[in-house]
Design a protein around this motif. Structure first.
Motif, mmCIF file in Angstrom:
data_model
loop_
_atom_site.group_PDB
_atom_site.id
_atom_site.type_symbol
_atom_site.label_atom_id
_atom_site.label_comp_id
_atom_site.label_asym_id
_atom_site.label_seq_id
_atom_site.Cartn_x
_atom_site.Cartn_y
_atom_site.Cartn_z
ATOM 1 N N SER A 245 0.858 -1.191 0.000
ATOM 2 C CA SER A 245 0.000 0.000 0.000
ATOM 3 C C SER A 245 0.888 1.233 0.000
ATOM 4 C CB SER A 245 -0.896 0.019 1.250
ATOM 5 O OG SER A 245 -0.101 0.164 2.417
ATOM 6 N N GLY A 246 0.284 2.380 -0.218
ATOM 7 C CA GLY A 246 1.037 3.623 -0.097
ATOM 8 C C GLY A 246 1.527 3.811 1.329
ATOM 9 N N MET A 247 0.669 3.482 2.301
ATOM 10 C CA MET A 247 1.077 3.622 3.703
ATOM 11 C C MET A 247 2.265 2.730 4.030
ATOM 12 S SD MET A 247 -0.436 6.093 4.924
ATOM 13 C CE MET A 247 0.674 5.937 6.317
ATOM 14 N N PHE B 11 -1.276 13.925 4.252
ATOM 15 C CA PHE B 11 -2.336 12.921 4.207
ATOM 16 C C PHE B 11 -2.595 12.398 5.632
ATOM 17 C CE2 PHE B 11 -3.238 8.296 3.717
ATOM 18 C CZ PHE B 11 -4.460 8.411 3.091
ATOM 19 N N THR C 160 -0.724 9.399 7.085
ATOM 20 C CA THR C 160 0.695 9.617 7.362
ATOM 21 C C THR C 160 0.860 10.343 8.698
ATOM 22 O OG1 THR C 160 1.068 9.707 4.990
ATOM 23 C CG2 THR C 160 2.844 10.519 6.370
ATOM 24 N N GLU D 41 4.858 16.196 1.309
ATOM 25 C CA GLU D 41 4.045 15.857 0.131
ATOM 26 C C GLU D 41 4.208 16.988 -0.866
ATOM 27 O OE1 GLU D 41 0.003 14.993 1.347
ATOM 28 O OE2 GLU D 41 0.759 13.320 2.556
ATOM 29 N N ASN E 291 -2.161 16.769 0.295
ATOM 30 C CA ASN E 291 -3.536 16.267 0.173
ATOM 31 C C ASN E 291 -4.137 16.270 1.564
ATOM 32 O OD1 ASN E 291 -5.874 14.721 -0.080
ATOM 33 N ND2 ASN E 291 -4.796 12.789 -0.371
ATOM 34 N N ASP F 182 6.629 12.536 -0.946
ATOM 35 C CA ASP F 182 5.444 11.770 -1.335
ATOM 36 C C ASP F 182 4.857 12.501 -2.533
ATOM 37 O OD1 ASP F 182 2.842 10.849 -1.711
ATOM 38 O OD2 ASP F 182 2.505 10.453 0.415
ATOM 39 N N THR G 3 2.552 11.350 -4.673
ATOM 40 C CA THR G 3 1.303 10.704 -5.100
ATOM 41 C C THR G 3 0.410 11.623 -5.919
ATOM 42 O OG1 THR G 3 1.310 9.293 -3.141
ATOM 43 C CG2 THR G 3 -0.813 9.590 -4.254
ATOM 44 N N SER H 134 1.666 6.471 -3.444
ATOM 45 C CA SER H 134 0.555 5.559 -3.280
ATOM 46 C C SER H 134 0.102 5.259 -4.704
ATOM 47 C CB SER H 134 -0.591 6.197 -2.491
ATOM 48 O OG SER H 134 -1.744 5.387 -2.661
ATOM 49 N N SER I 231 -2.040 3.312 -5.542
ATOM 50 C CA SER I 231 -3.494 3.090 -5.522
ATOM 51 C C SER I 231 -4.243 4.212 -6.236
ATOM 52 C CB SER I 231 -4.019 3.070 -4.081
ATOM 53 O OG SER I 231 -3.119 2.485 -3.178
ATOM 54 N N LYS I 232 -3.595 5.363 -6.350
ATOM 55 C CA LYS I 232 -4.282 6.569 -6.816
ATOM 56 C C LYS I 232 -4.096 6.738 -8.327
ATOM 57 C CE LYS I 232 -5.030 7.087 -2.398
ATOM 58 N NZ LYS I 232 -4.141 7.849 -1.544
ATOM 59 N N ILE J 200 -4.894 -1.525 -4.215
ATOM 60 C CA ILE J 200 -4.068 -0.765 -3.271
ATOM 61 C C ILE J 200 -2.608 -1.162 -3.508
ATOM 62 C CG2 ILE J 200 -3.559 -0.402 -0.808
ATOM 63 C CD1 ILE J 200 -6.272 0.747 -1.623
ATOM 64 N N ALA J 201 -1.745 -0.164 -3.625
ATOM 65 C CA ALA J 201 -0.330 -0.452 -3.898
ATOM 66 C C ALA J 201 0.517 0.765 -3.558
ATOM 67 C CB ALA J 201 -0.137 -0.797 -5.379
ATOM 68 N N ILE K 31 -8.710 9.089 -4.126
ATOM 69 C CA ILE K 31 -8.398 10.096 -5.145
ATOM 70 C C ILE K 31 -7.803 9.358 -6.341
ATOM 71 C CG2 ILE K 31 -8.015 12.073 -3.592
ATOM 72 C CD1 ILE K 31 -4.996 11.458 -3.783
HETATM 73 C C1 LIG Z 1 -3.612 7.706 -0.290
HETATM 74 C C2 LIG Z 1 -2.344 8.342 0.072
HETATM 75 C C3 LIG Z 1 -1.391 7.653 0.839
HETATM 76 C C4 LIG Z 1 -1.630 6.258 1.360
HETATM 77 O O1 LIG Z 1 -1.752 5.337 0.320
HETATM 78 P P1 LIG Z 1 -2.604 3.954 0.411
HETATM 79 O O2 LIG Z 1 -2.318 3.329 -0.888
HETATM 80 O O3 LIG Z 1 -4.023 4.328 0.639
HETATM 81 O O4 LIG Z 1 -2.047 3.200 1.579
HETATM 82 C C5 LIG Z 1 -0.201 8.308 1.124
HETATM 83 N N1 LIG Z 1 0.032 9.554 0.685
HETATM 84 C C6 LIG Z 1 -0.871 10.252 -0.043
HETATM 85 C C7 LIG Z 1 -0.543 11.629 -0.511
HETATM 86 C C8 LIG Z 1 -2.082 9.661 -0.370
HETATM 87 O O5 LIG Z 1 -2.983 10.357 -1.084
#
Ligand SMILES: *Cc1c(COP(=O)(O)O)cnc(C)c1O
Length: 410
Positions: free
Chosen positions: A80-82, A106, A109, A148, A152, A177, A179, A199, A201-202, A211-212, A351
């Motif tokens: 996941s991003g986390m 975020f 975080t 970031e 976000n 970050d 993302t 992340s 995932s976005k 999720i990645a 997002i």
């Molecule tokens: C969503 C997000 C994360 C976490 O990512 P996941 O894939 O949901 O674990 C971290 N940083 C930012 C800026 C995000 O938008």
């Protein structure tokens, strides 16, 4: 090659059947032809795969694509991003260390930094990440600066070059970050960032179906072993020290690996990143300009000329402001009424989907944050976050126009 061409043609799967994508190797283990061969793979003395928690061809192909796209020397995919944020930082931190981070991060975080305090890692939050604010907070315990690129949901933008300069004067790496910016808007390594986190995932996935996360290393930071003693045994890896330590250590041992299926979905999604970003940044700008003309709401979008971040949008992001905007509706009731009146925008905590998504951050993502944490993250009782999708802009403006009107009756 330009951006969209390179997404498709910079790496080829090299599949023996000519598959146009690296297929999904949905297995846990790989059998090798001899005990000696497996021994070599375990010792990193032969290329190959042994166990999917440690490496998998589908995941490997996705990592290589992202590393090439960001201009890094390598990348490690995470579940996941986390987990990418967590593993990326824990690879360099230990008890007694400090991190400097923006307070507009975020929500997940921010929560993570709270968890890390249980392990003796202290985070010093700064309102906005600038060269001056970092300089005033940095001390002999600082081991990482985390920001970031486009916050976000605060939508503040970091001037990477000046912040990286302060970090490097003090022997500390800058984690970005990226993302919400994506490699389409910027390559943070070109401005001096050391480690980039996504992340996936976005926007990289783009369809809201997996999720990645991803950690990418520029390979340029010098890990001084006096400040980072755990890097001593990785010196032999040269500029690959950070990645070797990550792969051989905390990432592997926590088991934060990405599943092959999710790697495949993100890899496919990545191929349309350019066309999607072009469209959603354009839609977001048009929607922001439209909302600004309406009574009863105010809009925050960094590519609007009166935004304090407009100059950085021009100098760092090629004039594009990303695909998130926030709207303040006047009260929590009006914010809820506006959200509930939308026909096309989905109410969802995500997002970077092709669909437009909206959320009321104060009652959801920032539910556990203090009032002060919320405000410094730009989250007020009447704030709505909009993640703009690829719908036709006429439908979006009509939908939001009607919903703003409906919200004014409350
Ligand atoms: C969503 C997000 C994360 C976490 O990512 P996941 O894939 O949901 O674990 C971290 N940083 C930012 C800026 C995000 O938008």
């Amino acid at each position: 090659m330009k951006f969209n061409t390179s997404l498709l043609h910079s790496s080829t799967p090299g599949d023996k059947f000519g598959a146009t994508q690296t297929p999904i190797y949905q297995v846990s283990a790989f059998s090798l032809d001899s005990a000696e061969h497996l021994e070599k793979v375990f010792a990193n003395k032969a290329a190959g795969f042994a166990y999917t928690r440690i490496g998998n061809p589908t995941v490997d192909a996705f990592e290589k694509r992202i590393a090439a796209l960001e201009g890094g020397i390598g990348a490690v995919a995470c579940s996941s991003g986390m987990s990418a944020v967590t593993m990326g930082l824990l690879n360099v931190l230990r008890a007694g260390d400090e991190v400097i981070a923006g307070s507009g991060l975020f929500g997940g975080t921010i929560d993570l930094f709270g968890d890390l305090s249980q392990f003796g890692i202290t985070t010093r939050f700064i309102d906005t990440v600038t060269a001056d604010s970092v300089k005033s907070r940095i001390n002999e315990h600082t081991r990482a600066v985390f920001a970031e690129l486009i916050g976000n949901p605060k939508l503040d933008i970091v001037d990477i070059k000046s912040v990286a300069a302060v970090c490097h004067e003090n022997g500390v790496p800058l984690f970005i970050d990226s993302t919400t910016a994506t490699p389409y808007l910027i390559h943070p390594f070109e401005y001096g960032a050391d480690i980039v986190i996504h992340s996936a995932s976005k926007y990289i996935n783009g369809g809201g179906n997996s999720i990645a996360g991803m950690i990418i290393d520029s390979g340029r930071f010098k890990w001084d072993t006096a400040r980072y003693p755990a890097f001593a045994e990785y010196g032999k890896f040269g500029r690959f020290a950070y990645l070797a330590k990550l792969r051989g250590g905390i990432w592997r041992n926590v088991g934060a690996c990405l599943s092959p299926f999710n790697a495949y979905m993100c890899s496919v999604g990545l191929e349309t990143l350019g066309v999607r970003m072009e469209r959603i940044c354009d839609n977001a700008k048009k929607l922001a300009e439209y909302l600004r003309t309406l009574d009863g709401v105010t809009v925050n979008y960094p590519a609007l000329e009166d935004s304090p971040y407009y100059p950085l949008v021009q100098s760092q992001l090629g004039g594009k402001g990303g695909a998130i905007l926030t709207v303040r509706a006047g009260s929590r009731e009006r914010a809820f009424a506006l959200i509930n009146a939308l026909k096309y925008a989905l109410i969802a905590t995500n997002i970077g989907d092709v669909r437009t998504l909206v959320i009321h951050p104060a009652s959801t993502i920032y539910l556990h944050a203090t009032e002060q944490q919320r405000e410094s993250a730009g989250v007020y009782d009447d704030t709505i976050r909009v993640s703009v999708g690829i719908e036709d802009i006429e439908d979006l403006t009509e939908d939001f126009g009607n919903a703003v009107k409906a919200s004014q009756e409350h």
